[in-house]
Design a protein around this motif. Structure first.
Motif: not given
Length: 393
Positions: A14, A18, A55, A64, A111, A114-115
């Protein structure tokens, strides 16, 4: 594989996503200049889509977070598009522009929370800003000394803006006799917007003051001869000076000398000339008066016309706010501004200043409607108290 090793593997996987996602966002304004051979679908759009698909494939059950205000704004855009599609004969360009903008806002809403790795993004943004300033200095000296403009685009990749290729080949000075280089960007104003973001990070998210680095960024903005960019530069410097009087007192003689030198520089004088002759102001504000002409339907005023093709000859250049009103009406513009200032009081000093900077930029640029939207809002959404973005370059 035991549970601990599996969790560690997922974390590393992850984290890699990112970093890749964040890299694309930081470089998005430049990546969006290039195509991939599918109409106006940009390289930035393609890479962003691929990253999100990866992802979803490798981590479909990930919990999320989301930005509710921008999610609501994205649904407003989609609803307007559907209504226009049903009741109005839309042109393909209008539909594609709206879908791309909807995609950008969805990325922001779902997004970014989260990223987007803000610490890594800030380091990369400052580094790329420095590289961009070095490039614009090289372009300036090359043109002044050799009469040759060095293009800033990547050879071999299809460029979506033919005007950029033409400018790079001719390297023509403007009506004031100044060449306005673009570094790696499509417009001098776009370059200035990026450097201003880097300067905001340098000024308001750091542990130690680096006067030479700050001066380097100031020179970088001045070389753009962007009226909006230079006015925003003055805003940042004034705010920083007011907030850090004790820290900068010892630099006052240096600051005075620098101000005198900058004032008499050809590029700052070019900015003054553009302001005095009204060209810059006229270019940015001439279109406001045609937004609400007599006979404009009330529904268009409230809900907008959609992302129609703008007639530059009739309406002039439209910056962020008039474009938002034209495209999405007063209702959509209010939703956008609410999303921008959402939780303003809980932001750090960096976050608050960035929100104000973004708001000011939209008076003279269309930063709210293009790739810069994702980059700036990414920082605004991910802003947090009590953390320094970077410590030292």
């Amino acid at each position: 594989m035991n549970a601990n090793l599996m969790n560690k593997h997922i974390y590393v996987e992850n984290n890699n996503i990112n970093i890749l996602f964040t890299t694309i966002i930081v470089l998005f304004p430049v990546l969006s200049l290039y195509g991939i051979g599918l109409g106006t679908f940009t390289l930035g759009d393609f890479l962003l889509c691929c990253t999100l698909i990866v992802e979803l494939v490798f981590n479909p059950k990930r919990k999320t977070k989301f930005s509710l205000p921008f999610l609501i704004f994205s649904l407003y855009i989609l609803l307007q598009l559907i209504i226009n599609f049903i009741f109005i004969e839309l042109e393909s360009g209008e539909s594609l522009r709206t879908l791309r903008y909807f995609f950008y806002v969805i990325v922001i809403a779902l997004c970014i929370p989260n990223y987007f790795n803000q610490e890594y993004a800030s380091k990369l943004c400052v580094i790329f800003s420095i590289v961009s300033i070095i490039m614009i200095i090289i372009q300036t000296f090359s043109f002044v000394l050799l009469g040759k403009y060095i293009p800033g685009y990547i050879p071999g990749l299809p460029i979506l803006r033919e005007e950029l290729i033409s400018f790079s080949e001719k390297g023509v000075a403007d009506s004031l006799g100044l060449l306005r280089p673009r570094s790696f960007f499509g417009e001098p104003a776009h370059y200035a917007q990026y450097i201003l973001l880097g300067l905001t990070i340098v000024l308001f998210n750091k542990r130690t003051l680096n006067p030479l680095l700050i001066l380097f960024f100031i020179i970088g903005v001045l070389l753009s001869v962007s009226s909006t960019g230079i006015l925003c530069l003055l805003f940042l410097l004034v705010v920083y000076g007011i907030n850090n009087l004790r820290n900068i007192i010892k630099y006052i003689p240096l600051i005075i000398l620098a101000m005198i030198g900058l004032y008499f520089s050809v590029y700052f004088q070019g900015f003054i000339t553009r302001i005095n002759n009204g060209k810059s102001t006229e270019d940015r504000f001439s279109g406001y008066e045609v937004l609400f002409q007599d006979g404009t339907p009330f529904t268009n005023i409230i809900f907008g016309k959609g992302m129609i093709e703008i007639d530059i000859d009739r309406m002039g250049y439209l910056a962020g706010y008039p474009r938002l009103i034209l495209y999405f009406g007063i209702a959509g513009t209010v939703l956008f501004l609410f999303s921008l200032f959402y939780k303003y009081k809980s932001k750090s000093q960096f976050g608050k200043i960035l929100i104000i900077l973004f708001a000011i930029l939209n008076f003279g640029t269309e930063v709210a409607l293009g790739p810069f939207l994702v980059l700036y809002i990414g920082y605004i959404i991910k802003d947090y108290e009590g953390r320094y973005i970077y410590s030292k370059l």
